[in-house]
Every structure is written in structure tokens, then in C-alpha cells.
Design an enzyme around this catalytic site. Structure first.
Site, PDB file in Angstrom:
ATOM      1  N   LEU A  86       0.822  -1.218   0.000  1.00 16.32           N
ATOM      2  CA  LEU A  86       0.000   0.000   0.000  1.00 16.32           C
ATOM      3  C   LEU A  86       0.852   1.262   0.000  1.00 16.32           C
ATOM      4  O   LEU A  86       0.339   2.358  -0.217  1.00 16.32           O
ATOM      5  CB  LEU A  86      -0.904   0.010   1.245  1.00 16.32           C
ATOM      6  N   THR A 133      -4.382   1.677  -9.385  1.00 19.04           N
ATOM      7  CA  THR A 133      -5.262   2.841  -9.280  1.00 19.04           C
ATOM      8  C   THR A 133      -5.957   3.212 -10.584  1.00 19.04           C
ATOM      9  O   THR A 133      -5.396   3.013 -11.675  1.00 19.04           O
ATOM     10  CB  THR A 133      -4.442   4.068  -8.807  1.00 19.04           C
ATOM     11  N   GLU A 135      -6.178   6.048 -11.649  1.00 17.99           N
ATOM     12  CA  GLU A 135      -5.403   7.119 -12.276  1.00 17.99           C
ATOM     13  C   GLU A 135      -4.601   6.586 -13.473  1.00 17.99           C
ATOM     14  O   GLU A 135      -4.202   7.349 -14.339  1.00 17.99           O
ATOM     15  CB  GLU A 135      -4.489   7.744 -11.218  1.00 17.99           C
ATOM     16  N   TYR A 157       2.539  10.243 -11.417  1.00 19.84           N
ATOM     17  CA  TYR A 157       1.977   9.251 -10.493  1.00 19.84           C
ATOM     18  C   TYR A 157       1.327   8.105 -11.270  1.00 19.84           C
ATOM     19  O   TYR A 157       1.597   6.930 -11.006  1.00 19.84           O
ATOM     20  CB  TYR A 157       0.942   9.925  -9.575  1.00 19.84           C
ATOM     21  N   LYS A 161       2.526   4.155 -11.310  1.00 21.35           N
ATOM     22  CA  LYS A 161       1.645   3.067 -10.870  1.00 21.35           C
ATOM     23  C   LYS A 161       1.404   2.070 -12.000  1.00 21.35           C
ATOM     24  O   LYS A 161       1.131   0.901 -11.745  1.00 21.35           O
ATOM     25  CB  LYS A 161       0.315   3.653 -10.384  1.00 21.35           C
ATOM     26  N   HIS A 187     -11.088   6.445  -2.960  1.00 24.67           N
ATOM     27  CA  HIS A 187     -11.838   6.083  -1.758  1.00 24.67           C
ATOM     28  C   HIS A 187     -11.386   6.976  -0.608  1.00 24.67           C
ATOM     29  O   HIS A 187     -10.209   7.233  -0.418  1.00 24.67           O
ATOM     30  CB  HIS A 187     -11.733   4.601  -1.429  1.00 24.67           C
ATOM     31  N   ARG A 192      -8.720  10.233   5.566  1.00 25.12           N
ATOM     32  CA  ARG A 192      -8.127  10.663   4.304  1.00 25.12           C
ATOM     33  C   ARG A 192      -7.121  11.788   4.568  1.00 25.12           C
ATOM     34  O   ARG A 192      -7.369  12.681   5.408  1.00 25.12           O
ATOM     35  CB  ARG A 192      -9.260  11.171   3.407  1.00 25.12           C
TER      36      ARG A 192
HETATM   37  P1  NAP Z   1      -1.773   7.396   1.858  1.00 24.54           P
HETATM   38  O1  NAP Z   1      -2.736   7.686   2.949  1.00 24.54           O
HETATM   39  O2  NAP Z   1      -1.101   8.502   1.150  1.00 24.54           O
HETATM   40  O3  NAP Z   1      -0.656   6.408   2.488  1.00 24.54           O
HETATM   41  C1  NAP Z   1       0.544   6.156   1.813  1.00 24.54           C
HETATM   42  C2  NAP Z   1       1.455   5.349   2.712  1.00 24.54           C
HETATM   43  O4  NAP Z   1       2.704   5.126   2.018  1.00 24.54           O
HETATM   44  C3  NAP Z   1       1.822   6.042   4.025  1.00 24.54           C
HETATM   45  O5  NAP Z   1       1.860   5.085   5.039  1.00 24.54           O
HETATM   46  C4  NAP Z   1       3.231   6.578   3.741  1.00 24.54           C
HETATM   47  O6  NAP Z   1       4.017   6.751   4.887  1.00 24.54           O
HETATM   48  C5  NAP Z   1       3.767   5.428   2.907  1.00 24.54           C
HETATM   49  N1  NAP Z   1       4.975   5.806   2.167  1.00 24.54           N
HETATM   50  C6  NAP Z   1       5.152   6.855   1.338  1.00 24.54           C
HETATM   51  N2  NAP Z   1       6.422   6.883   0.868  1.00 24.54           N
HETATM   52  C7  NAP Z   1       7.059   5.811   1.412  1.00 24.54           C
HETATM   53  C8  NAP Z   1       8.376   5.299   1.344  1.00 24.54           C
HETATM   54  N3  NAP Z   1       9.319   5.898   0.603  1.00 24.54           N
HETATM   55  N4  NAP Z   1       8.678   4.182   2.045  1.00 24.54           N
HETATM   56  C9  NAP Z   1       7.759   3.582   2.829  1.00 24.54           C
HETATM   57  N5  NAP Z   1       6.484   4.019   2.947  1.00 24.54           N
HETATM   58  C10 NAP Z   1       6.140   5.129   2.250  1.00 24.54           C
HETATM   59  O7  NAP Z   1      -2.467   6.487   0.730  1.00 24.54           O
HETATM   60  P2  NAP Z   1      -3.835   5.648   0.807  1.00 24.54           P
HETATM   61  O8  NAP Z   1      -4.958   6.540   0.434  1.00 24.54           O
HETATM   62  O9  NAP Z   1      -3.865   4.896   2.082  1.00 24.54           O
HETATM   63  O10 NAP Z   1      -3.622   4.662  -0.420  1.00 24.54           O
HETATM   64  C11 NAP Z   1      -2.974   3.395  -0.232  1.00 24.54           C
HETATM   65  C12 NAP Z   1      -2.422   2.929  -1.569  1.00 24.54           C
HETATM   66  O11 NAP Z   1      -3.481   2.817  -2.516  1.00 24.54           O
HETATM   67  C13 NAP Z   1      -1.396   3.874  -2.215  1.00 24.54           C
HETATM   68  O12 NAP Z   1      -0.459   3.063  -2.875  1.00 24.54           O
HETATM   69  C14 NAP Z   1      -2.210   4.662  -3.226  1.00 24.54           C
HETATM   70  O13 NAP Z   1      -1.381   5.093  -4.285  1.00 24.54           O
HETATM   71  C15 NAP Z   1      -3.207   3.606  -3.672  1.00 24.54           C
HETATM   72  N6  NAP Z   1      -4.515   4.098  -4.114  1.00 24.54           N
HETATM   73  C16 NAP Z   1      -5.233   4.946  -3.325  1.00 24.54           C
HETATM   74  C17 NAP Z   1      -6.493   5.356  -3.729  1.00 24.54           C
HETATM   75  C18 NAP Z   1      -7.320   6.275  -2.879  1.00 24.54           C
HETATM   76  O14 NAP Z   1      -8.289   6.845  -3.403  1.00 24.54           O
HETATM   77  N7  NAP Z   1      -7.030   6.409  -1.594  1.00 24.54           N
HETATM   78  C19 NAP Z   1      -7.023   4.883  -4.948  1.00 24.54           C
HETATM   79  C20 NAP Z   1      -6.261   4.001  -5.710  1.00 24.54           C
HETATM   80  C21 NAP Z   1      -5.011   3.594  -5.280  1.00 24.54           C
HETATM   81  P3  NAP Z   1       4.055   8.159   5.718  1.00 24.54           P
HETATM   82  O15 NAP Z   1       2.883   8.078   6.653  1.00 24.54           O
HETATM   83  O16 NAP Z   1       5.354   8.127   6.378  1.00 24.54           O
HETATM   84  O17 NAP Z   1       3.903   9.252   4.693  1.00 24.54           O
HETATM   85  O1  G4F Z   2      -8.419  14.359  -4.260  1.00 29.21           O
HETATM   86  P1  G4F Z   2      -7.462  14.354  -5.385  1.00 29.21           P
HETATM   87  O2  G4F Z   2      -6.119  14.942  -5.137  1.00 29.21           O
HETATM   88  O3  G4F Z   2      -7.377  12.847  -5.886  1.00 29.21           O
HETATM   89  P2  G4F Z   2      -6.861  12.197  -7.249  1.00 29.21           P
HETATM   90  O4  G4F Z   2      -5.984  13.100  -8.008  1.00 29.21           O
HETATM   91  O5  G4F Z   2      -8.065  11.664  -7.958  1.00 29.21           O
HETATM   92  O6  G4F Z   2      -5.978  10.993  -6.702  1.00 29.21           O
HETATM   93  C1  G4F Z   2      -6.457  10.140  -5.674  1.00 29.21           C
HETATM   94  O7  G4F Z   2      -7.187   9.091  -6.251  1.00 29.21           O
HETATM   95  C2  G4F Z   2      -6.415   8.212  -7.107  1.00 29.21           C
HETATM   96  C3  G4F Z   2      -7.388   7.164  -7.663  1.00 29.21           C
HETATM   97  O8  G4F Z   2      -7.945   7.659  -8.865  1.00 29.21           O
HETATM   98  C4  G4F Z   2      -5.321   7.599  -6.258  1.00 29.21           C
HETATM   99  F1  G4F Z   2      -4.608   6.711  -7.005  1.00 29.21           F
HETATM  100  C5  G4F Z   2      -4.412   8.684  -5.721  1.00 29.21           C
HETATM  101  O9  G4F Z   2      -3.417   8.106  -4.882  1.00 29.21           O
HETATM  102  C6  G4F Z   2      -5.255   9.647  -4.878  1.00 29.21           C
HETATM  103  O10 G4F Z   2      -5.705   8.950  -3.738  1.00 29.21           O
HETATM  104  O11 G4F Z   2      -8.096  15.138  -6.644  1.00 29.21           O
HETATM  105  C7  G4F Z   2      -9.338  14.772  -7.193  1.00 29.21           C
HETATM  106  C8  G4F Z   2      -9.725  15.816  -8.237  1.00 29.21           C
HETATM  107  C9  G4F Z   2      -8.611  16.143  -9.239  1.00 29.21           C
HETATM  108  O12 G4F Z   2      -9.149  16.246 -10.535  1.00 29.21           O
HETATM  109  C10 G4F Z   2      -8.083  17.506  -8.784  1.00 29.21           C
HETATM  110  O13 G4F Z   2      -7.539  18.299  -9.818  1.00 29.21           O
HETATM  111  O14 G4F Z   2     -10.013  17.051  -7.564  1.00 29.21           O
HETATM  112  C11 G4F Z   2      -9.368  18.114  -8.248  1.00 29.21           C
HETATM  113  N1  G4F Z   2      -9.144  19.222  -7.301  1.00 29.21           N
HETATM  114  C12 G4F Z   2      -9.775  20.423  -7.375  1.00 29.21           C
HETATM  115  N2  G4F Z   2      -9.320  21.211  -6.383  1.00 29.21           N
HETATM  116  C13 G4F Z   2      -8.286  19.243  -6.270  1.00 29.21           C
HETATM  117  C14 G4F Z   2      -8.393  20.510  -5.695  1.00 29.21           C
HETATM  118  N3  G4F Z   2      -7.454  18.286  -5.778  1.00 29.21           N
HETATM  119  C15 G4F Z   2      -6.718  18.614  -4.672  1.00 29.21           C
HETATM  120  N4  G4F Z   2      -5.907  17.676  -4.129  1.00 29.21           N
HETATM  121  N5  G4F Z   2      -6.777  19.864  -4.076  1.00 29.21           N
HETATM  122  C16 G4F Z   2      -7.593  20.853  -4.572  1.00 29.21           C
HETATM  123  O15 G4F Z   2      -7.649  21.952  -4.030  1.00 29.21           O
END
Ligand code: NAP
Ligand code: G4F
Length: 353
Positions: A86, A133, A135, A157, A161, A187, A192
Site C-alpha cells: 500500500l 489505481t 489514475e 503518479y 503506478k 476512496h 483521508r
Molecule cells: P496514503 O494515505 O497517502 O498512504 C501512503 C502510505 O505510504 C503512508 O503510510 C506513507 O508513509 C507510505 N509511504 C510513502 N512513501 C514511502 C516510502 N518511501 N517508504 C515507505 N512508505 C512510504 O495512501 P492511501 O490513500 O492509504 O492509499 C494506499 C495505496 O493505494 C497507495 O499506494 C495509493 O497510491 C493507492 N490508491 C489509493 C487510492 C485512494 O483513493 N485512496 C485509490 C487508488 C489507489 P508516511 O505516513 O510516512 O507518509
Molecule cells: O483528491 P485528489 O487529489 O485525488 P486524485 O488526483 O483523484 O488521486 C487520488 O485518487 C487516485 C485514484 O484515482 C489515487 F490513485 C491517488 O493516490 C489519490 O488517492 O483530486 C481529485 C480531483 C482532481 O481532478 C483535482 O484536480 O479534484 C481536483 N481538485 C480540485 N481542487 C483538487 C483541488 N485536488 C486537490 N488535491 N486539491 C484541490 O484543491
């Protein structure tokens, strides 16, 4: 014998929910955390300190995705039954600022774990989950995206991925490693990270409501996402590894709303009626009326503005998933609606204030 799981990214949103879920299932959970100058274990402190969970069931190790030696050493010592990868630099916008580092962590970091499984001869013992993802798809295809859709990433990114996704498949096919890609759409949850748009909005509006802030600045309001609930999605990560055969699955709700609609819904929940004025970078949201008369907000206040700072050089404007395969094969059903997610997030942000 208890099953042993190793989680990278245990300190993040998904890592915290998944470790709770696995501990509840009787697993011994090992997590890798980075050394940081401040505490970074806030999201798992509750389980780490839970007196009902024996110390030996949740064990943390220092390591880093960019450091092969630390990763291999931990995997060699633990010999886990399941690895959930993760860990990632997960902010799409920030990936434009540090593309090399993000590739090292997200792409090569995944390769390092797969190579450790292979070199330590754990192919038969250890299953591997990769956090892929939506993305990776980009937004050129306007229909619901599934496991067969093309990938056209638009950010460093997304590209990083996509490497991890393919190398996971290559190791599955070449070395018979049980390796799955969960292609998860966005999600969210109370846990978050505060720089992602949903949490930024729920926290920012909660602060405005209690008078701690006047206005929130955001970027692309028209972007649409398929938003689900994180605690719900991590269960599918586990389910994928319990199948007879390793495979890849899209996890999504099949519904989408825009950032602007997310703001409207959040304001509604807080009892604030807003109207949108102007267009593009000049667009703003003005308060038309408020239900709570004791609120710090007044009619006519401008509470949302657009700022160029939050736009990306290239943005994915439209993501909508088709989770049919997971519905059929993993018995998947998204349980929490977007309105319920917003309620949970705002209630939590108000409580924290
Ligand atoms: P998150 O809250 O940003 O957590 C990322 C984790 O990775 C944190 O524990 C962070 O540690 C760790 N990390 C970052 N750089 C690292 C490094 N160099 N070495 C070891 N650990 C490191 O992400 P999440 O929302 O839980 O998502 C979990 C995974 O699902 C990620 O791979 C993300 O890309 C993927 N994903 C997320 C979503 C989404 O919508 N949430 C959707 C699709 C895929 P620190 O706490 O130290 O920063
Ligand atoms: O919340 P976001 O930064 O999420 P984004 O870019 O969709 O990425 C997240 O979901 C991915 C799965 O599709 C994960 F893989 C990834 O690790 C991460 O969890 O932005 C969502 C949307 C974008 O289009 C962005 O341009 O919201 C738009 N946005 C508008 N205003 C903003 C903002 N995003 C951020 N972060 N901050 C703003 O002020």
C-alpha cells in the site's frame, strides 16, 4: 497457525483500516513505517495501544520503499503469508513536482518487493497485493472503466503506478507468484490525507462553520470522481488474496459526482445554502442562506474561491468505474453512499475542531 501479513504503507489511510480488519480476522500484522522527524503513526496509534490486542499481533518495522536492503531484510525475517503493498507517494498533483522520487517509491519499490519474494524463494508461501489505481486509465475513454479498458495515464503518479501494475503481472506470469492488482477508484474517509480534495473540503468547510477560517481555495471544480468508502474497499484487498487464482479487479461504486457537487452536498449537510458566480479562475461560491443562526457565517460571505495554484499541468477530469467483475467474483457491493461518506467526514472534522 495464525496467518502473517506484511503491510507497506501501514501509517496511511488504507493501511490503518486494513490492519484493523486483518487483526480482527486473527492475523499477525507486521507494518513498515518510515523514519520521520514527527510522529507519523496517528492513524494506527489506537490499535497499537489497544490493550485487547496482544503486542505480538501488531509489530512495526522501520523501512523504506527506496531501500532494498531494509525491505528484503524485513521480508526474510517475517516470511509473511500475504504482503499488501500500500505504500506510495500517493498525491497526483505533487507527483509533477517530484517525478523521480515518486517513480523510485511507487515503481521500483514494487519491483524490490517482488524481487525479494523471488530471491527468498517465497513464491509458494507468500501472496502479493498491489495497490493499483484508476489514475492509470487517464480520461480519454468516457465510458465506465473496467479491467479490459486501455491505460493512458496523465501524470507521473499514473505512469509510476502503471509500471507497478505491469511488473506485478509479469512476476505473476513469469515466476508463478500469486500476485493481484486491485485497481481501486478514489476512496475517502475520516482518515483521508488533508491535501486530497474531499478531506480538504470537509475540513475547510467545518473550519469556516466554526469561524476558524473565512474562505477555502480549490482548483478544478469540474473534475468528476467515482468516490467510495475506504474501510469498505480494504476488505476487497483481502478478498482478492483469498481467491483460488490470482487476478486483477476494479473496485468502484459505478457512480460519480464533480468536485463542485461534492462542495454543494457538503454545504447542504452543514446547513449552508450557496450559489456559484462567475466562471473559470474567477468562479466563487457565495452564501445565500444559513439554517444555523448561531453560525459564524453570514449571508453574502464568499466561502469558496478558485486558485490557479491547485490546478495540475494535466488533470484527469472524469473517472467512472465498472465493478461488474468484482461484484460477480468477489461478492462486492459498495455499502456506503457518497452522502454517508460526506456525513462521516464532516462529523469527524467538526469533532476534531
Ligand atoms: P496514503 O494515505 O497517502 O498512504 C501512503 C502510505 O505510504 C503512508 O503510510 C506513507 O508513509 C507510505 N509511504 C510513502 N512513501 C514511502 C516510502 N518511501 N517508504 C515507505 N512508505 C512510504 O495512501 P492511501 O490513500 O492509504 O492509499 C494506499 C495505496 O493505494 C497507495 O499506494 C495509493 O497510491 C493507492 N490508491 C489509493 C487510492 C485512494 O483513493 N485512496 C485509490 C487508488 C489507489 P508516511 O505516513 O510516512 O507518509
Ligand atoms: O483528491 P485528489 O487529489 O485525488 P486524485 O488526483 O483523484 O488521486 C487520488 O485518487 C487516485 C485514484 O484515482 C489515487 F490513485 C491517488 O493516490 C489519490 O488517492 O483530486 C481529485 C480531483 C482532481 O481532478 C483535482 O484536480 O479534484 C481536483 N481538485 C480540485 N481542487 C483538487 C483541488 N485536488 C486537490 N488535491 N486539491 C484541490 O484543491
Amino acid at each position: 497457525m495464525k496467518k502473517v501479513a506484511l503491510l507497506t504503507g501501514i501509517t496511511g489511510q488504507d493501511g490503518s483500516y486494513l490492519s484493523e480488519y486483518l487483526l480482527g480476522k486473527g492475523y499477525i500484522v507486521h507494518g513498515i513505517k518510515r523514519k520521520s522527524s514527527q510522529f507519523n503513526t496517528q492513524l494506527i496509534d489506537n490499535i497499537y495501544q489497544d490493550p485487547t490486542i496482544p503486542n505480538r499481533n501488531l509489530i512495526l518495522h522501520y523501512g523504506d520503499m527506496t531501500d532494498s536492503l531494509s525491505m528484503t531484510k524485513i521480508i526474510k525475517k517475517i516470511r509473511p503469508n500475504e504482503i499488501y503493498n500500500l505504500a506510495a507517494q500517493s498525491h497526483v498533483g505533487v507527483s509533477f513536482e517530484n517525478p523521480e522520487y515518486i517513480s523510485n517509491v511507487n515503481s521500483l519499490g514494487t519491483l524490490r518487493i517482488l524481487e525479494s519474494i523471488r530471491l527468498l524463494n517465497l513464491q509458494k508461501k507468500c501472496k502479493f497485493y498491489q495497490a493499483s489505481t484508476s489514475e492509470m486509465f487517464g480520461d480519454l475513454v468516457k465510458k465506465n472503466l473496467n479491467e479490459k479498458s486501455n491505460f493512458l495515464p496523465k501524470s507521473p503518479y499514473g505512469v509510476s503506478k502503471l509500471y507497478a501494475y505491469w511488473i506485478t503481472k509479469v512476476y505473476r506470469d513469469s515466476y508463478n507468484i500469486f500476485a493481484c492488482n486491485g485497481i481501486l477508484f478514489n476512496h475517502e474517509s475520516e482518515r483521508r490525507g488533508e491535501t486530497f480534495v474531499t478531506r480538504k473540503i470537509t475540513k475547510g468547510l467545518a473550519e469556516i462553520k466554526v469561524g476558524k477560517r473565512k474562505c477555502l481555495y480549490v482548483g478544478n471544480l469540474n473534475s468528476k470522481r467515482d468516490w467510495g468508502y475506504a474501510a469498505d474497499y480494504v476488505k476487497m484487498q483481502w478478498k482478492m488474496l483469498q481467491k483460488k487464482k490470482a487476478d486483477d479487479y476494479v473496485i468502484a461504486t459505478g457512480k460519480q459526482i464533480s468536485v463542485r457537487e461534492f462542495i454543494n452536498k457538503s454545504c447542504n449537510y452543514l446547513g449552508i445554502k450557496i450559489g456559484w458566480k462567475e466562471k473559470g479562475l474567477k468562479e466563487f461560491a457565495i452564501v445565500k442562506s444559513i439554517i444555523d443562526k448561531n453560525s459564524n457565517i453570514k449571508k453574502g460571505d464568499i466561502i469558496i474561491r478558485v486558485s490557479k495554484r491547485y490546478f495540475r499541468p494535466n488533470d484527469v477530469d472524469n473517472l467512472l468505474g465498472d465493478p461488474s467483475k468484482a461484484i460477480k467474483e468477489l461478492n462486492w457491493k459498495p455499502l456506503v453512499s457518497i452522502d454517508a461518506i460526506i456525513k462521516k467526514m464532516i462529523d469527524n472534522d467538526l469533532k476534531l475542531l
